[in-house]
Enzyme design. Structure first.
Site, PDB file in Angstrom:
ATOM      1  N   ASN A 256      22.872 -31.870  23.328  1.00 36.33           N
ATOM      2  CA  ASN A 256      21.528 -31.787  22.753  1.00 36.33           C
ATOM      3  C   ASN A 256      21.007 -33.215  22.549  1.00 36.33           C
ATOM      4  OD1 ASN A 256      19.478 -31.808  20.727  1.00 36.33           O
ATOM      5  ND2 ASN A 256      19.965 -29.682  20.260  1.00 36.33           N
TER       6      ASN A 256
ATOM      7  N   ASP B 264      17.998 -34.170  21.440  1.00 41.69           N
ATOM      8  CA  ASP B 264      16.851 -34.285  20.522  1.00 41.69           C
ATOM      9  C   ASP B 264      16.845 -35.613  19.759  1.00 41.69           C
ATOM     10  OD1 ASP B 264      16.264 -31.726  21.259  1.00 41.69           O
ATOM     11  OD2 ASP B 264      16.801 -30.813  19.349  1.00 41.69           O
ATOM     12  N   HIS B 265      18.036 -36.033  19.314  1.00 37.16           N
ATOM     13  CA  HIS B 265      18.067 -37.204  18.441  1.00 37.16           C
ATOM     14  C   HIS B 265      17.880 -38.525  19.174  1.00 37.16           C
ATOM     15  CE1 HIS B 265      18.427 -34.792  15.004  1.00 37.16           C
ATOM     16  NE2 HIS B 265      19.559 -34.242  15.378  1.00 37.16           N
TER      17      HIS B 265
ATOM     18  N   ARG C 293       9.743 -45.245  16.192  1.00 43.57           N
ATOM     19  CA  ARG C 293       8.996 -46.469  16.468  1.00 43.57           C
ATOM     20  C   ARG C 293       7.730 -46.227  17.289  1.00 43.57           C
ATOM     21  NH1 ARG C 293      10.153 -51.989  16.710  1.00 43.57           N
ATOM     22  NH2 ARG C 293      11.123 -51.472  14.735  1.00 43.57           N
TER      23      ARG C 293
ATOM     24  N   HIS D  55      15.096 -29.324  22.257  1.00 38.02           N
ATOM     25  CA  HIS D  55      14.318 -28.408  21.426  1.00 38.02           C
ATOM     26  C   HIS D  55      12.879 -28.900  21.376  1.00 38.02           C
ATOM     27  CE1 HIS D  55      14.111 -26.219  17.226  1.00 38.02           C
ATOM     28  NE2 HIS D  55      13.105 -25.907  18.026  1.00 38.02           N
TER      29      HIS D  55
ATOM     30  N   ARG E 128       9.923 -28.549  19.650  1.00 47.01           N
ATOM     31  CA  ARG E 128       9.466 -27.950  18.397  1.00 47.01           C
ATOM     32  C   ARG E 128       7.947 -27.842  18.373  1.00 47.01           C
ATOM     33  NH1 ARG E 128      13.207 -28.189  13.769  1.00 47.01           N
ATOM     34  NH2 ARG E 128      11.298 -27.665  12.669  1.00 47.01           N
TER      35      ARG E 128
ATOM     36  N   ARG F 220       8.254 -33.060  16.662  1.00 42.71           N
ATOM     37  CA  ARG F 220       8.746 -34.189  15.868  1.00 42.71           C
ATOM     38  C   ARG F 220       9.689 -35.104  16.656  1.00 42.71           C
ATOM     39  NH1 ARG F 220      12.360 -31.241  11.324  1.00 42.71           N
ATOM     40  NH2 ARG F 220      10.301 -30.438  10.870  1.00 42.71           N
ATOM     41  N   HIS F 221      10.351 -34.580  17.662  1.00 36.61           N
ATOM     42  CA  HIS F 221      11.195 -35.468  18.481  1.00 36.61           C
ATOM     43  C   HIS F 221      10.892 -35.301  19.979  1.00 36.61           C
ATOM     44  CE1 HIS F 221      13.566 -31.809  18.181  1.00 36.61           C
ATOM     45  NE2 HIS F 221      14.141 -32.123  17.026  1.00 36.61           N
TER      46      HIS F 221
ATOM     47  N   GLU G  89      15.706 -25.082  23.697  1.00 38.29           N
ATOM     48  CA  GLU G  89      15.679 -24.431  22.384  1.00 38.29           C
ATOM     49  C   GLU G  89      14.231 -24.302  21.973  1.00 38.29           C
ATOM     50  OE1 GLU G  89      17.792 -26.521  19.366  1.00 38.29           O
ATOM     51  OE2 GLU G  89      19.658 -26.388  20.478  1.00 38.29           O
TER      52      GLU G  89
ATOM     53  N   THR H  84      16.464 -30.064  10.324  1.00 35.06           N
ATOM     54  CA  THR H  84      16.902 -29.544  11.613  1.00 35.06           C
ATOM     55  C   THR H  84      16.954 -28.025  11.470  1.00 35.06           C
ATOM     56  OG1 THR H  84      18.687 -29.604  13.242  1.00 35.06           O
ATOM     57  CG2 THR H  84      19.324 -29.873  10.950  1.00 35.06           C
ATOM     58  N   THR H  85      17.313 -27.312  12.556  1.00 38.51           N
ATOM     59  CA  THR H  85      17.338 -25.854  12.462  1.00 38.51           C
ATOM     60  C   THR H  85      18.380 -25.434  11.424  1.00 38.51           C
ATOM     61  OG1 THR H  85      16.917 -25.906  14.815  1.00 38.51           O
ATOM     62  CG2 THR H  85      17.440 -23.768  13.878  1.00 38.51           C
TER      63      THR H  85
ATOM     64  N   GLU I 118      24.188 -17.525  20.491  1.00 40.87           N
ATOM     65  CA  GLU I 118      24.769 -18.805  20.099  1.00 40.87           C
ATOM     66  C   GLU I 118      25.107 -18.677  18.619  1.00 40.87           C
ATOM     67  OE1 GLU I 118      23.101 -22.476  21.518  1.00 40.87           O
ATOM     68  OE2 GLU I 118      23.646 -23.527  19.675  1.00 40.87           O
TER      69      GLU I 118
ATOM     70  N   HIS J   8      25.765 -26.249  16.256  1.00 41.97           N
ATOM     71  CA  HIS J   8      25.179 -26.776  15.027  1.00 41.97           C
ATOM     72  C   HIS J   8      26.261 -27.346  14.101  1.00 41.97           C
ATOM     73  CE1 HIS J   8      21.598 -27.386  12.540  1.00 41.97           C
ATOM     74  NE2 HIS J   8      22.499 -27.467  11.596  1.00 41.97           N
ATOM     75  N   GLY J   9      26.175 -28.634  13.904  1.00 37.10           N
ATOM     76  CA  GLY J   9      27.082 -29.309  12.966  1.00 37.10           C
ATOM     77  C   GLY J   9      28.482 -29.544  13.515  1.00 37.10           C
TER      78      GLY J   9
ATOM     79  N   GLY K 238      24.853 -32.044  19.488  1.00 36.08           N
ATOM     80  CA  GLY K 238      23.901 -33.140  19.543  1.00 36.08           C
ATOM     81  C   GLY K 238      24.233 -34.300  18.632  1.00 36.08           C
ATOM     82  N   HIS K 239      24.033 -34.092  17.350  1.00 37.25           N
ATOM     83  CA  HIS K 239      24.023 -35.202  16.400  1.00 37.25           C
ATOM     84  C   HIS K 239      25.257 -36.089  16.460  1.00 37.25           C
ATOM     85  CE1 HIS K 239      24.062 -37.254  12.494  1.00 37.25           C
ATOM     86  NE2 HIS K 239      22.751 -37.287  12.683  1.00 37.25           N
TER      87      HIS K 239
HETATM   88  N1  PXP Z   1      22.287 -25.381  18.730  1.00 34.81           N
HETATM   89  C1  PXP Z   1      21.101 -25.114  18.129  1.00 34.81           C
HETATM   90  C2  PXP Z   1      20.486 -23.776  18.354  1.00 34.81           C
HETATM   91  C3  PXP Z   1      20.460 -26.078  17.333  1.00 34.81           C
HETATM   92  O1  PXP Z   1      19.278 -25.782  16.749  1.00 34.81           O
HETATM   93  C4  PXP Z   1      21.058 -27.344  17.183  1.00 34.81           C
HETATM   94  C5  PXP Z   1      20.382 -28.375  16.347  1.00 34.81           C
HETATM   95  O2  PXP Z   1      19.184 -28.748  16.890  1.00 34.81           O
HETATM   96  C6  PXP Z   1      22.268 -27.590  17.851  1.00 34.81           C
HETATM   97  C7  PXP Z   1      22.868 -26.585  18.593  1.00 34.81           C
HETATM   98  C8  PXP Z   1      22.941 -28.914  17.786  1.00 34.81           C
HETATM   99  O3  PXP Z   1      23.310 -29.220  16.474  1.00 34.81           O
HETATM  100  P1  PXP Z   1      23.905 -30.622  16.122  1.00 34.81           P
HETATM  101  O4  PXP Z   1      22.847 -31.637  16.401  1.00 34.81           O
HETATM  102  O5  PXP Z   1      24.248 -30.510  14.683  1.00 34.81           O
HETATM  103  O6  PXP Z   1      25.102 -30.832  17.016  1.00 34.81           O
END
Ligand code: PXP
Length: 254
Positions: free
Chosen positions: A7, A9-10, A18, A47, A49, A53-54, A74, A104-105, A155, A196-197, A219-220
């Site tokens: 992911n 997004d970040h 910036r 994602h 959104r 935002r990103h 997403e 975040t979600t 998921e 997620h996480g 992602g993160h």
């Molecule tokens: N899966 C879904 C559906 C999410 O919404 C997210 C967060 O955007 C992730 C996976 C990835 O989560 P993380 O950034 O915590 O790894």
């Protein structure tokens, strides 16, 4: 083989910090996605959104055009984003809930509460040849709903596991919940992803206990690690943790 969808997004979060509104800037999510692919990632997740935002619209179109693996979009089930997704034609969509205030979600989709509208959206994507995944909490009623809606994938939301990880009791409780959810989903003919996480510390515990996982969307932690070691190395380290997970035989045993 267990697949990794990165992911990105970040990467866009950092750029927007910036360059918001400038139509350009660094770091470039597409360049990051291409590096992830070169490092062995099986797909790219972004994602789009409603509040942009990103990830921006131009990002998803560039990704669609340039990546060689699979694009997983997403998205919230809203008319504007559904319309974009149907034109974009990602390989898959993962329907997620969206609230403007969240960082975040946060929670899973209430598939049970939105059965009819999700059924309609799901059918539209399937007619367009796009696979549908529903991001849900690992609860039996949500899994039953996902099966009734006709999604190919669920998921499983691993956020509660990640949040409770420091406590052995909470961790075990959440792992049990995820394992049962994966079994139930598999029994209903659903394919199972998770995300997620998840991070480099908690992932081995998940893989030891939860069967039938096909793909992880992470992602993160990868983007965070990339700040220190580069994104290729960060992806390779994650793939190394995932190696050895046996999909059909059930949970990996240490
Ligand atoms: N899966 C879904 C559906 C999410 O919404 C997210 C967060 O955007 C992730 C996976 C990835 O989560 P993380 O950034 O915590 O790894």
């Amino acid at each position: 083989m267990l697949k990794l969808g990165v992911n990105i997004d970040h990467v866009a979060t950092l750029r927007e910090a910036r360059y918001r509104g400038r139509g350009k800037g660094e770091p470039d999510p597409l360049a990051a996605a291409l590096e992830c692919e070169r490092a062995g990632a099986h797909g790219v997740t972004a994602h789009l959104r409603e509040d942009r935002r990103h990830i921006q619209d131009r990002d998803v179109w560039q990704l669609r055009e340039r990546i060689a693996t699979r694009l997983n979009l997403e998205m919230a089930d809203t008319p504007e984003i559904v319309d974009i997704a149907l034109r974009l034609k990602p390989d898959s969509v993962c329907l997620v809930p969206e609230r403007r205030q969240e960082v975040t979600t946060e929670g899973g989709l209430d598939a049970a509460g939105q059965l009819e509208s999700l059924k309609r959206t799901c059918a539209r994507f399937q007619e367009a040849g796009i696979l549908v995944s529903l991001f849900i909490n690992p609860d039996p009623e949500q899994i039953q709903a996902a099966a009734r809606i006709g999604a190919e994938f669920v998921e499983l939301h691993t956020g509660a596991f990640a949040e409770g990880f420091a406590s052995t009791q909470l961790r075990d409780q959440e792992l049990e919940r995820l394992a049962r959810a994966a079994e139930t989903a598999h029994g209903q003919g659903l394919r199972v992803n998770a995300g997620h996480g998840l991070n480099y510390q908690n992932l081995p515990h998940l893989l030891e206990r939860v069967p039938y996982l096909e793909e992880l969307n992470i992602g993160h932690t990868i983007i965070s690690r990339a700040v220190l070691v580069g994104i290729s190395q960060a992806v390779r380290e994650m793939l190394a943790l995932m190696k050895g997970y046996a999909l059909q035989e059930g949970p990996q045993r240490r």
